[in-house]
Motif scaffolding. Structure first.
Motif, PDB file in Angstrom:
ATOM      1  N   UNK A  80     -10.995   7.067  -1.623  1.00 23.82           N
ATOM      2  CA  UNK A  80     -10.293   6.614  -0.449  1.00 23.82           C
ATOM      3  C   UNK A  80      -9.924   5.152  -0.766  1.00 23.82           C
ATOM      4  N   UNK A  81     -10.967   4.399  -1.304  1.00 20.51           N
ATOM      5  CA  UNK A  81     -10.439   2.940  -1.672  1.00 20.51           C
ATOM      6  C   UNK A  81      -9.375   2.913  -2.663  1.00 20.51           C
ATOM      7  N   UNK A  82      -9.549   3.849  -3.816  1.00 18.68           N
ATOM      8  CA  UNK A  82      -8.395   4.004  -4.724  1.00 18.68           C
ATOM      9  C   UNK A  82      -7.213   4.184  -4.218  1.00 18.68           C
ATOM     10  N   UNK A  83      -7.067   5.146  -3.197  1.00 17.16           N
ATOM     11  CA  UNK A  83      -5.652   5.521  -2.722  1.00 17.16           C
ATOM     12  C   UNK A  83      -4.881   4.449  -2.135  1.00 17.16           C
ATOM     13  N   UNK A  84      -5.855   3.540  -1.416  1.00 21.62           N
ATOM     14  CA  UNK A  84      -5.133   2.486  -0.539  1.00 21.62           C
ATOM     15  C   UNK A  84      -5.076   1.005  -1.330  1.00 21.62           C
ATOM     16  N   UNK A  85      -5.423   1.061  -2.606  1.00 23.10           N
ATOM     17  CA  UNK A  85      -5.534  -0.151  -3.273  1.00 23.10           C
ATOM     18  C   UNK A  85      -4.127  -0.829  -3.260  1.00 23.10           C
ATOM     19  N   UNK A  86      -3.930  -2.078  -3.283  1.00 27.01           N
ATOM     20  CA  UNK A  86      -2.792  -2.923  -3.245  1.00 27.01           C
ATOM     21  C   UNK A  86      -1.920  -2.379  -4.617  1.00 27.01           C
ATOM     22  N   UNK A  87      -0.773  -2.144  -4.358  1.00 32.76           N
ATOM     23  CA  UNK A  87       0.210  -2.065  -5.697  1.00 32.76           C
ATOM     24  C   UNK A  87       0.520  -0.748  -5.940  1.00 32.76           C
ATOM     25  N   UNK A  91       0.921  -1.186   0.013  1.00 35.49           N
ATOM     26  CA  UNK A  91      -0.190   0.145  -0.071  1.00 35.49           C
ATOM     27  C   UNK A  91       0.928   1.407  -0.011  1.00 35.49           C
ATOM     28  N   UNK A  92       0.763   2.052  -1.007  1.00 39.44           N
ATOM     29  CA  UNK A  92       1.696   3.376  -0.978  1.00 39.44           C
ATOM     30  C   UNK A  92       1.104   4.207  -1.978  1.00 39.44           C
TER      31      UNK A  92
END
Ligand code: CDP
Length: 200
Positions: free
Chosen positions: A91-98, A2-3
């Motif tokens: 928010x979901x997009x920001x913390x999506x894996x990858x 997460x980055x």
């Protein structure tokens, strides 16, 4: 992993160019959050309903980058219910894996204050207006440089003056002033800042 890279700043400062390049350099996903507000602005009807029911087709319209769409976006962006309707997706997009890069006005302040890298990309109003005018076709554009400058200043004032999620540099944001930088130089500066944090 997460980055999140949060990139905020005023109109036509170079956020889009920098965001796309940073996403490409590190293989992160990119979200241009301004497109969400532009799509709501041009959809017409009740903006809160438009924000709640935004579709992929709304985001694929080919008139989202016009000056009118920019103005319409900043008018609907002052409505707290519009912002609230778009919050969870961002928010979901920001913390999506990858890894993710988001650019907008409130990414480092509201959408993802925990972002690993926060950048505030800015430039003088004159430089920003000239860039936007050239994007619109320069001497062949339907607007004069003076009109584009007035539009950019009006939109900045509305974005900075609103009560809900006003445009400002987030705490801990690193400022990149692109007034005297080429796009390659601005990209190199942003990529170096992200690499520094990734390497830690
Ligand atoms: O590309 P440019 O910087 O001209 O604008 P944009 O990023 O597409 O944003 C258009 C308008 O949407 C802005 O002037 C803001 O009013 C609004 N916006 C916002 O309120 N919050 C965001 N995260 C992104 C855009």
């Amino acid at each position: 992993m997460i980055f999140t890279v949060a990139i905020d700043g005023p109109a036509a400062a170079g956020k889009g160019t920098i965001s796309r390049a940073v996403a490409e350099a590190f293989g992160f996903a990119h979200l241009d959050t301004g497109a969400l507000y532009r799509a709501v602005g041009v959809k017409g009807g009740d903006p809160v309903q438009a924000a709640q029911g935004l579709t992929p087709e709304d985001l694929a319209r080919d008139d989202l980058r016009t000056l009118e769409a920019g103005q319409a976006a900043s008018r609907v962006a002052v409505i707290p219910e519009v912002r609230a309707a778009l919050l969870a997706f961002q928010r979901r997009f920001a913390r999506r894996p990858g890894g993710a890069v988001l650019d907008g006005r409130d990414i480092g302040t509201v959408i993802c204050p925990e972002a690993e890298v926060k950048l505030f990309v800015t430039a003088s109003a004159d430089v920003r207006a000239r860039r936007r005018w050239l994007e619109l076709g320069g001497a062949a554009a339907s607007r004069s440089l003076a009109d584009v400058l007035a539009e950019v200043q009006e939109r900045d004032a509305r974005d900075m003056g609103r009560a809900d999620a006003p445009l400002r540099a987030a705490e801990g944001a690193q400022v990149i002033d692109t007034s005297a930088l080429s796009s390659a130089e601005a990209i190199a500066e942003a990529v170096a800042l992200v690499r520094q944090t990734l390497g830690r």
